[in-house]
Design an enzyme around this catalytic site. Sequence first.
Site, PDB file in Angstrom:
ATOM      1  N   SER A   7       0.876  -1.181   0.000  1.00  0.00           N
ATOM      2  CA  SER A   7       0.000   0.000   0.000  1.00  0.00           C
ATOM      3  C   SER A   7       0.906   1.222   0.000  1.00  0.00           C
ATOM      4  O   SER A   7       2.098   1.118   0.320  1.00  0.00           O
ATOM      5  CB  SER A   7      -0.937  -0.016   1.210  1.00  0.00           C
ATOM      6  OG  SER A   7      -0.200  -0.218   2.398  1.00  0.00           O
ATOM      7  N   GLU A   9       1.368   5.582   0.810  1.00  0.00           N
ATOM      8  CA  GLU A   9       0.873   6.816   1.418  1.00  0.00           C
ATOM      9  C   GLU A   9       1.237   8.010   0.532  1.00  0.00           C
ATOM     10  O   GLU A   9       2.368   8.116   0.067  1.00  0.00           O
ATOM     11  CB  GLU A   9       1.490   7.018   2.810  1.00  0.00           C
ATOM     12  CG  GLU A   9       0.975   8.290   3.472  1.00  0.00           C
ATOM     13  CD  GLU A   9       1.695   8.629   4.770  1.00  0.00           C
ATOM     14  OE1 GLU A   9       1.407   7.980   5.785  1.00  0.00           O
ATOM     15  OE2 GLU A   9       2.552   9.548   4.752  1.00  0.00           O
ATOM     16  N   ASP A 101      -0.496  15.418  15.293  1.00  0.00           N
ATOM     17  CA  ASP A 101       0.520  16.307  15.855  1.00  0.00           C
ATOM     18  C   ASP A 101       0.024  17.737  15.752  1.00  0.00           C
ATOM     19  O   ASP A 101      -0.729  18.072  14.849  1.00  0.00           O
ATOM     20  CB  ASP A 101       1.835  16.163  15.062  1.00  0.00           C
ATOM     21  CG  ASP A 101       2.631  14.956  15.544  1.00  0.00           C
ATOM     22  OD1 ASP A 101       2.532  14.637  16.747  1.00  0.00           O
ATOM     23  OD2 ASP A 101       3.315  14.345  14.718  1.00  0.00           O
ATOM     24  N   PHE A 210      13.508  14.038  10.303  1.00  0.00           N
ATOM     25  CA  PHE A 210      12.210  13.470  10.675  1.00  0.00           C
ATOM     26  C   PHE A 210      12.382  12.338  11.696  1.00  0.00           C
ATOM     27  O   PHE A 210      11.633  12.244  12.680  1.00  0.00           O
ATOM     28  CB  PHE A 210      11.495  12.968   9.412  1.00  0.00           C
ATOM     29  CG  PHE A 210      10.062  12.601   9.656  1.00  0.00           C
ATOM     30  CD1 PHE A 210       9.163  13.575  10.061  1.00  0.00           C
ATOM     31  CD2 PHE A 210       9.626  11.301   9.502  1.00  0.00           C
ATOM     32  CE1 PHE A 210       7.831  13.233  10.320  1.00  0.00           C
ATOM     33  CE2 PHE A 210       8.305  10.954   9.755  1.00  0.00           C
ATOM     34  CZ  PHE A 210       7.404  11.928  10.159  1.00  0.00           C
ATOM     35  N   HIS A 259       3.739  -1.080   3.836  1.00  0.00           N
ATOM     36  CA  HIS A 259       3.088   0.212   3.556  1.00  0.00           C
ATOM     37  C   HIS A 259       4.187   1.234   3.255  1.00  0.00           C
ATOM     38  O   HIS A 259       5.013   1.524   4.126  1.00  0.00           O
ATOM     39  CB  HIS A 259       2.279   0.638   4.798  1.00  0.00           C
ATOM     40  CG  HIS A 259       1.514   1.905   4.616  1.00  0.00           C
ATOM     41  ND1 HIS A 259       0.476   2.035   3.720  1.00  0.00           N
ATOM     42  CD2 HIS A 259       1.624   3.117   5.223  1.00  0.00           C
ATOM     43  CE1 HIS A 259      -0.023   3.257   3.785  1.00  0.00           C
ATOM     44  NE2 HIS A 259       0.653   3.939   4.689  1.00  0.00           N
TER      45      HIS A 259
HETATM   46  P1  FAD Z   1      -1.641   7.793  19.915  1.00  0.00           P
HETATM   47  O1  FAD Z   1      -1.288   6.392  19.638  1.00  0.00           O
HETATM   48  O2  FAD Z   1      -3.002   8.082  20.368  1.00  0.00           O
HETATM   49  O3  FAD Z   1      -0.618   8.386  21.000  1.00  0.00           O
HETATM   50  C1  FAD Z   1       0.781   8.300  20.762  1.00  0.00           C
HETATM   51  C2  FAD Z   1       1.456   7.563  21.890  1.00  0.00           C
HETATM   52  O4  FAD Z   1       1.415   8.396  23.065  1.00  0.00           O
HETATM   53  C3  FAD Z   1       0.765   6.275  22.254  1.00  0.00           C
HETATM   54  O5  FAD Z   1       1.296   5.211  21.482  1.00  0.00           O
HETATM   55  C4  FAD Z   1       1.035   6.170  23.735  1.00  0.00           C
HETATM   56  O6  FAD Z   1       2.262   5.552  23.953  1.00  0.00           O
HETATM   57  C5  FAD Z   1       1.135   7.607  24.193  1.00  0.00           C
HETATM   58  N1  FAD Z   1      -0.145   8.072  24.768  1.00  0.00           N
HETATM   59  C6  FAD Z   1      -0.986   8.988  24.227  1.00  0.00           C
HETATM   60  N2  FAD Z   1      -2.043   9.183  25.053  1.00  0.00           N
HETATM   61  C7  FAD Z   1      -1.843   8.386  26.123  1.00  0.00           C
HETATM   62  C8  FAD Z   1      -2.569   8.130  27.308  1.00  0.00           C
HETATM   63  N3  FAD Z   1      -3.707   8.751  27.591  1.00  0.00           N
HETATM   64  N4  FAD Z   1      -2.074   7.231  28.185  1.00  0.00           N
HETATM   65  C9  FAD Z   1      -0.915   6.585  27.925  1.00  0.00           C
HETATM   66  N5  FAD Z   1      -0.172   6.784  26.807  1.00  0.00           N
HETATM   67  C10 FAD Z   1      -0.630   7.657  25.937  1.00  0.00           C
HETATM   68  N6  FAD Z   1       0.010  13.024  11.786  1.00  0.00           N
HETATM   69  C11 FAD Z   1      -0.780  13.948  11.176  1.00  0.00           C
HETATM   70  O7  FAD Z   1      -0.918  15.075  11.678  1.00  0.00           O
HETATM   71  N7  FAD Z   1      -1.428  13.656  10.003  1.00  0.00           N
HETATM   72  C12 FAD Z   1      -1.341  12.444   9.408  1.00  0.00           C
HETATM   73  O8  FAD Z   1      -1.935  12.210   8.355  1.00  0.00           O
HETATM   74  C13 FAD Z   1      -0.527  11.438  10.029  1.00  0.00           C
HETATM   75  N8  FAD Z   1      -0.421  10.195   9.518  1.00  0.00           N
HETATM   76  C14 FAD Z   1       0.278   9.225  10.193  1.00  0.00           C
HETATM   77  C15 FAD Z   1       0.284   7.899   9.705  1.00  0.00           C
HETATM   78  C16 FAD Z   1       0.961   6.894  10.377  1.00  0.00           C
HETATM   79  C17 FAD Z   1       0.941   5.478   9.821  1.00  0.00           C
HETATM   80  C18 FAD Z   1       1.668   7.200  11.577  1.00  0.00           C
HETATM   81  C19 FAD Z   1       2.414   6.126  12.313  1.00  0.00           C
HETATM   82  C20 FAD Z   1       1.670   8.504  12.074  1.00  0.00           C
HETATM   83  C21 FAD Z   1       0.974   9.518  11.395  1.00  0.00           C
HETATM   84  N9  FAD Z   1       0.923  10.827  11.880  1.00  0.00           N
HETATM   85  C22 FAD Z   1       0.145  11.778  11.250  1.00  0.00           C
HETATM   86  C23 FAD Z   1       1.694  11.209  13.071  1.00  0.00           C
HETATM   87  C24 FAD Z   1       0.852  11.088  14.351  1.00  0.00           C
HETATM   88  O9  FAD Z   1      -0.214  12.010  14.319  1.00  0.00           O
HETATM   89  C25 FAD Z   1       1.774  11.388  15.523  1.00  0.00           C
HETATM   90  O10 FAD Z   1       2.718  10.362  15.685  1.00  0.00           O
HETATM   91  C26 FAD Z   1       1.064  11.671  16.831  1.00  0.00           C
HETATM   92  O11 FAD Z   1       2.023  12.214  17.746  1.00  0.00           O
HETATM   93  C27 FAD Z   1       0.464  10.439  17.466  1.00  0.00           C
HETATM   94  O12 FAD Z   1      -0.702  10.049  16.836  1.00  0.00           O
HETATM   95  P2  FAD Z   1      -1.338   8.589  17.176  1.00  0.00           P
HETATM   96  O13 FAD Z   1      -2.728   8.549  16.742  1.00  0.00           O
HETATM   97  O14 FAD Z   1      -0.461   7.520  16.739  1.00  0.00           O
HETATM   98  O15 FAD Z   1      -1.294   8.742  18.759  1.00  0.00           O
END
Ligand code: FAD
Length: 288
Positions: A7, A9, A101, A210, A259
Amino acid sequence: MTRPDISFEFFPPRNIEATFRLWDTVQALSPLGPRFVSVTYGAGGTTRELTRDVVATLHKNSGLKVAAHLTCVDATREETLAIARQFKDAGVNDIVALRGDPPKGASGFTPHPEGFNSSIELIEALREAGDFTIRVGAYPDKHPEAPTATSDVEYLKRKFDAGASEALTQFFFEAESFFRFRDECEKAGIDKPIVPGILPIENWKGARRFAEATGTKIPAWVIEAFEKAERDGRQDLLATAMCTELCNELLEGGVDKLHFYTLNRPELTRDVCYALGVTPDNKLENVA
Ligand code: FAD
């Protein structure tokens, strides 16, 4: 070794030139038969409308299955769910659900007062909204905000329990990082697919910046190899060889899906795919 499912991105283009580049990338890579392609959502929600438009246009015109990234940043719950509904109305039911982020310059994630507080809340709301295939992010080298690697894995488990069906990982440099993470996930009772995110390194300086910003471990040999290749003007060669080797090690270790982070540049991703035996689906009658 079997042919992996792949896949890609993409990110939404911000000007005409970048729009042509995205379309060229789509045209170059779609003959490789990706399982799906995903479109990012700019940091801080900055490409909200662009992402929506690119997702809808790709779905309508490329013939590819499209997954839309969606984050919780700087939007109320209602606004975020309205965007998910717009994806669905455009025919797109696959979402990569992320916390997101903050925009450049802001420090740390601050939830909108009426917004989702975490990726888990977003995943739950999408599951309740129904009919979405939900993918999430995962971090083999540990997310920088995770206190420990174990808590990071536990958090991923909660994302699956909330309704995710697959995780796509942050990129990493050594297969060992992925295998260690996969083993930890298995031990924690995660039985859903975790798909390695692969970055073919088009631009070493950018990739290094990055990686440092996202807490991705960079082995010393990688730095040395890229510095040498840069001096010799052979970065593309090194990047292709290194990325192919990484993918081969992953496939040998039982991975069957990859991916690719294309950064809207098709060349390296295509070359790596070819090297892995992923080639256009030519039918015999089309062979000269
Ligand atoms: P989460 O998994 O929700 O949180 C990140 C980590 O913080 C968790 O794994 C956990 O260890 C810790 N954490 C968070 N909250 C808690 C809690 N309450 N208790 C305990 N631990 C906690 N960013 C963008 O802005 N746009 C995009 O399109 C984008 N695409 C992405 C695609 C992929 C495949 C990946 C891997 C990342 C992408 N990102 C993107 C980056 C991502 O938004 C950042 O890494 C962000 O900091 C974390 O998002 P997440 O949903 O993985 O977070």
